[in-house]
Design a protein around this motif. Sequence first.
Motif, PDB file in Angstrom:
ATOM      1  N   THR A 145       0.823  -1.224   0.000  1.00  0.00           N
ATOM      2  CA  THR A 145       0.000   0.000   0.000  1.00  0.00           C
ATOM      3  C   THR A 145       0.851   1.267   0.000  1.00  0.00           C
ATOM      4  N   LEU A 146       2.164   1.136   0.233  1.00  0.00           N
ATOM      5  CA  LEU A 146       3.041   2.302   0.264  1.00  0.00           C
ATOM      6  C   LEU A 146       3.202   2.864  -1.134  1.00  0.00           C
ATOM      7  N   ARG A 147       3.017   4.164  -1.279  1.00  0.00           N
ATOM      8  CA  ARG A 147       3.066   4.798  -2.590  1.00  0.00           C
ATOM      9  C   ARG A 147       4.506   4.927  -3.082  1.00  0.00           C
ATOM     10  N   ASN A 148       4.681   4.864  -4.410  1.00  0.00           N
ATOM     11  CA  ASN A 148       5.996   5.044  -5.021  1.00  0.00           C
ATOM     12  C   ASN A 148       6.486   6.476  -4.844  1.00  0.00           C
ATOM     13  N   GLN A 149       7.807   6.627  -4.787  1.00  0.00           N
ATOM     14  CA  GLN A 149       8.401   7.953  -4.717  1.00  0.00           C
ATOM     15  C   GLN A 149       8.390   8.600  -6.102  1.00  0.00           C
ATOM     16  N   PRO A 150       8.236   9.934  -6.175  1.00  0.00           N
ATOM     17  CA  PRO A 150       8.342  10.602  -7.490  1.00  0.00           C
ATOM     18  C   PRO A 150       9.761  10.424  -8.045  1.00  0.00           C
ATOM     19  N   ARG A 151       9.864   9.922  -9.264  1.00  0.00           N
ATOM     20  CA  ARG A 151      11.168   9.686  -9.884  1.00  0.00           C
ATOM     21  C   ARG A 151      11.116  10.033 -11.363  1.00  0.00           C
ATOM     22  N   GLU A 152      12.286  10.314 -11.929  1.00  0.00           N
ATOM     23  CA  GLU A 152      12.389  10.467 -13.381  1.00  0.00           C
ATOM     24  C   GLU A 152      12.435   9.067 -13.978  1.00  0.00           C
ATOM     25  N   VAL A 153      11.445   8.748 -14.795  1.00  0.00           N
ATOM     26  CA  VAL A 153      11.278   7.381 -15.289  1.00  0.00           C
ATOM     27  C   VAL A 153      11.850   7.266 -16.702  1.00  0.00           C
ATOM     28  N   PRO A 154      12.696   6.267 -16.952  1.00  0.00           N
ATOM     29  CA  PRO A 154      13.190   6.075 -18.331  1.00  0.00           C
ATOM     30  C   PRO A 154      12.066   5.605 -19.236  1.00  0.00           C
ATOM     31  N   ASP A 155      12.241   5.815 -20.543  1.00  0.00           N
ATOM     32  CA  ASP A 155      11.244   5.334 -21.491  1.00  0.00           C
ATOM     33  C   ASP A 155      11.164   3.807 -21.397  1.00  0.00           C
ATOM     34  N   PRO A 156       9.984   3.265 -21.056  1.00  0.00           N
ATOM     35  CA  PRO A 156       9.894   1.814 -20.818  1.00  0.00           C
ATOM     36  C   PRO A 156      10.320   0.969 -22.005  1.00  0.00           C
ATOM     37  N   ALA A 157       9.842   1.308 -23.216  1.00  0.00           N
ATOM     38  CA  ALA A 157      10.161   0.490 -24.387  1.00  0.00           C
ATOM     39  C   ALA A 157      11.662   0.492 -24.668  1.00  0.00           C
ATOM     40  N   SER A 158      12.296   1.668 -24.634  1.00  0.00           N
ATOM     41  CA  SER A 158      13.732   1.767 -24.919  1.00  0.00           C
ATOM     42  C   SER A 158      14.552   1.051 -23.859  1.00  0.00           C
ATOM     43  N   TYR A 159      14.157   1.224 -22.597  1.00  0.00           N
ATOM     44  CA  TYR A 159      14.922   0.610 -21.512  1.00  0.00           C
ATOM     45  C   TYR A 159      14.870  -0.915 -21.603  1.00  0.00           C
ATOM     46  N   ILE A 160      13.661  -1.450 -21.800  1.00  0.00           N
ATOM     47  CA  ILE A 160      13.513  -2.903 -21.858  1.00  0.00           C
ATOM     48  C   ILE A 160      14.250  -3.471 -23.067  1.00  0.00           C
TER      49      ILE A 160
END
Length: 317
Positions: free
Chosen positions: A210-225
């Motif tokens: 239930t703990l919320r995620n911290q605000p972060r700069e997220v990499p582009d999912p498709a490129s990262y994977i």
Amino acid sequence: MTDPTTRALRLLGLFQTRALWTSEELAARLGVTTRSIRRDVERLRELGYPVRASSGVGGGYQLGAGGSLPPLLLAQDEAVAIAVCLRLAAGGTVAGVSESAVRTLAKLDQVLPAGAREQVAAIHSTTVTVGAARAVVDPEVLMATSRACRDRVHATIDYVDRQGRGSQRRVEPHALVAVTDRWYLLAFDLDRDDWRSFRLDRVRRVTVGTLRNQPREVPDPASYITRSVSQSPYRYVATARVRASGDRVRERVPPLAGDVTDLGDGWCRLVTGGETLDHLAAELVMLGTDVEVLDPPELVEHLEVVKRRLLSPAGPR
């Protein structure tokens, strides 16, 4: 007498079971007068449902197509049928709908009665899909990670890496990515303090917190994977210029095998990984066009070795 809200929902359900109803038929089904039916129809119209009325012989009420999809009122057997189809689609048996199927399945899973859930699990466990070999993902894992991504909450996963070693990882799930016939989770690994990709067929269990995620700069999912799958696991990573359009090279090199970037001058750049230099050399030769290897130096030297092998006395003269 039922209250107007309950009656309106029942009326909406009847409209979804048959194309056309007369006011008399609806009144008989709901145990009210035709005047009450007219009021209920107006109430549905005020809520945005396009209920159409036609007069004369063969006339009546029907639910038309609107700007948004009305809530579907499903019997248990209907819910089971939809859930089974969604699970098959999420597994890649229906082209182009895998990700949408997972999101819809996660919504349906929240409200599915226990009995219906057991029926779906039983059907899925006894169903065999014939076709290309696929990495099998536990539907419960797929739905749990989908909910964690949607709600932006922490999760704990039991994970087995490519060497077969098990570990428990505390993560902040961000996105699910479908690549060819596999599902990947992009998540921030709290113990390693960095972004990681996880193959869902290697996840044994997911516990959503239930703990919320911290605000972060997220990499582009498709490129990262794509980068992590095609490069990170391998001993050697090659970068080469290829005399061909990016589209042509992508036809030969699937997303799991390499990252292709158009250079705009009749060439493209290919970045791909391999456990051996021979594997990389063979992959580049099979492109069937001119290739300039930029990196690593070991591969450039190894190509000379391959050339000498082919021109040796044991080879063609």
